[in-house]
Scaffold this motif. Structure first.
Motif, PDB file in Angstrom:
ATOM      1  N   THR A 121      78.598  45.750 -54.806  1.00 45.56           N
ATOM      2  CA  THR A 121      77.615  45.267 -55.769  1.00 45.56           C
ATOM      3  C   THR A 121      77.813  43.775 -55.955  1.00 45.56           C
ATOM      4  OG1 THR A 121      79.083  45.721 -57.637  1.00 45.56           O
ATOM      5  CG2 THR A 121      77.502  47.448 -57.053  1.00 45.56           C
ATOM      6  N   LEU A 122      76.789  43.126 -56.445  1.00 41.96           N
ATOM      7  CA  LEU A 122      76.902  41.708 -56.763  1.00 41.96           C
ATOM      8  C   LEU A 122      77.556  41.560 -58.123  1.00 41.96           C
ATOM      9  CD1 LEU A 122      73.431  40.481 -55.531  1.00 41.96           C
ATOM     10  CD2 LEU A 122      75.632  40.113 -54.433  1.00 41.96           C
ATOM     11  N   GLY A 123      78.456  40.593 -58.237  1.00 43.74           N
ATOM     12  CA  GLY A 123      79.161  40.373 -59.482  1.00 43.74           C
ATOM     13  C   GLY A 123      78.282  39.815 -60.580  1.00 43.74           C
ATOM     14  N   ARG A 124      77.379  38.946 -60.224  1.00 47.32           N
ATOM     15  CA  ARG A 124      76.454  38.347 -61.193  1.00 47.32           C
ATOM     16  C   ARG A 124      75.045  38.396 -60.607  1.00 47.32           C
ATOM     17  NH1 ARG A 124      79.250  32.833 -62.997  1.00 47.32           N
ATOM     18  NH2 ARG A 124      77.263  32.626 -64.064  1.00 47.32           N
ATOM     19  N   PRO A 125      74.457  39.580 -60.543  1.00 49.15           N
ATOM     20  CA  PRO A 125      73.177  39.732 -59.846  1.00 49.15           C
ATOM     21  C   PRO A 125      72.033  38.907 -60.444  1.00 49.15           C
ATOM     22  CG  PRO A 125      73.724  41.733 -61.052  1.00 49.15           C
ATOM     23  CD  PRO A 125      74.925  40.843 -61.108  1.00 49.15           C
ATOM     24  N   GLU A 126      72.017  38.754 -61.769  1.00 44.25           N
ATOM     25  CA  GLU A 126      70.919  38.002 -62.389  1.00 44.25           C
ATOM     26  C   GLU A 126      70.952  36.542 -61.960  1.00 44.25           C
ATOM     27  OE1 GLU A 126      73.234  39.706 -64.149  1.00 44.25           O
ATOM     28  OE2 GLU A 126      72.131  41.440 -64.905  1.00 44.25           O
ATOM     29  N   THR A 127      72.138  35.945 -61.983  1.00 46.29           N
ATOM     30  CA  THR A 127      72.275  34.535 -61.594  1.00 46.29           C
ATOM     31  C   THR A 127      71.933  34.357 -60.126  1.00 46.29           C
ATOM     32  OG1 THR A 127      73.985  34.196 -63.262  1.00 46.29           O
ATOM     33  CG2 THR A 127      73.875  32.591 -61.480  1.00 46.29           C
ATOM     34  N   THR A 128      72.439  35.248 -59.297  1.00 52.68           N
ATOM     35  CA  THR A 128      72.187  35.156 -57.861  1.00 52.68           C
ATOM     36  C   THR A 128      70.706  35.344 -57.559  1.00 52.68           C
ATOM     37  OG1 THR A 128      74.420  35.988 -57.463  1.00 52.68           O
ATOM     38  CG2 THR A 128      72.894  36.033 -55.606  1.00 52.68           C
ATOM     39  N   ALA A 129      70.077  36.315 -58.206  1.00 51.70           N
ATOM     40  CA  ALA A 129      68.648  36.551 -58.000  1.00 51.70           C
ATOM     41  C   ALA A 129      67.831  35.350 -58.461  1.00 51.70           C
ATOM     42  CB  ALA A 129      68.197  37.805 -58.740  1.00 51.70           C
ATOM     43  N   LEU A 130      68.208  34.762 -59.574  1.00 52.31           N
ATOM     44  CA  LEU A 130      67.499  33.592 -60.076  1.00 52.31           C
ATOM     45  C   LEU A 130      67.554  32.439 -59.077  1.00 52.31           C
ATOM     46  CD1 LEU A 130      65.996  32.232 -62.431  1.00 52.31           C
ATOM     47  CD2 LEU A 130      68.219  31.537 -63.307  1.00 52.31           C
TER      48      LEU A 130
ATOM     49  N   VAL B 144      80.547  39.172 -54.631  1.00 57.96           N
ATOM     50  CA  VAL B 144      80.441  40.620 -54.444  1.00 57.96           C
ATOM     51  C   VAL B 144      81.695  41.291 -54.981  1.00 57.96           C
ATOM     52  CG1 VAL B 144      80.384  42.445 -52.663  1.00 57.96           C
ATOM     53  CG2 VAL B 144      78.862  40.474 -52.472  1.00 57.96           C
ATOM     54  N   GLU B 145      81.493  42.494 -55.514  1.00 55.77           N
ATOM     55  CA  GLU B 145      82.598  43.326 -55.998  1.00 55.77           C
ATOM     56  C   GLU B 145      82.569  44.633 -55.228  1.00 55.77           C
ATOM     57  OE1 GLU B 145      81.728  43.666 -60.147  1.00 55.77           O
ATOM     58  OE2 GLU B 145      82.267  41.577 -60.543  1.00 55.77           O
TER      59      GLU B 145
END
Length: 166
Positions: free
Chosen positions: A129-138, A122-123
């Motif tokens: 916000t999530l720092g790497r939302p695509e990776t985390t969502a995946l 998180v940032e």
């Protein structure tokens, strides 16, 4: 070639980042049996373990980056998973908004979010916000069944969060 070792590696394939007790209980193995087979698998290089607070998280070797292992560890914790899901759906939320939406105390949100910031998920800027939302969502979608009903519900609707505009 051992049945218990095959069960452990199969379990970790579907439930990466599980800790010892969860693996032992879900597979209905004895403590000593679990310890023995995990040690053998770690010595053989088939499994990696990583310290995560009070837990030692277990992963199939070579499957995940350091960021992904940290993200999976956070997703294994219910409150942190709820925060992550909320930030995937509504980036930029404040601590107060998260506390209200998730019905948890503001200090609890602060503690969990600070941990998520410390591990790089998180940032903080104008809200969280999530720092790497695509990776985390995946990761959340891929292993949703191992995270429980809320994660499975999120996974079923995650495609609505994605936009493709060529």
């Amino acid at each position: 070639d051992n049945d218990a070792r095959s069960a452990i590696t199969g379990y970790l394939s579907a439930t990466p980042g599980a800790h010892f007790s969860k693996l032992r209980d879900d597979l209905q193995l004895g403590t000593g049996e679990t310890q023995y087979h995990l040690e053998e698998l770690i010595d053989a290089g088939a499994i990696e373990s990583e310290k995560d607070g009070d837990y030692r998280r277990l992963f199939l070797a070579g499957q995940f980056s350091a960021f992904e292992r940290r993200a999976l560890g956070a997703l294994r914790r219910e409150t942190q998973r709820r925060i992550i899901i909320e930030l995937l759906q509504a980036p930029g939320r404040s601590g107060t908004a998260l506390a209200d939406t998730l019905d948890i105390s503001r200090p609890a949100v602060s503690n969990h979010v600070n941990h998520l910031i410390d591990i790089g998920l998180v940032e903080r800027a104008d809200g969280y916000t999530l720092g790497r939302p695509e990776t985390t969502a995946l990761l959340l979608v891929r292993f949703a069944d191992s995270f429980g009903p809320a994660a499975a519900e999120f996974a079923a609707t995650a495609d609505a969060l994605l936009a493709y505009d060529p």
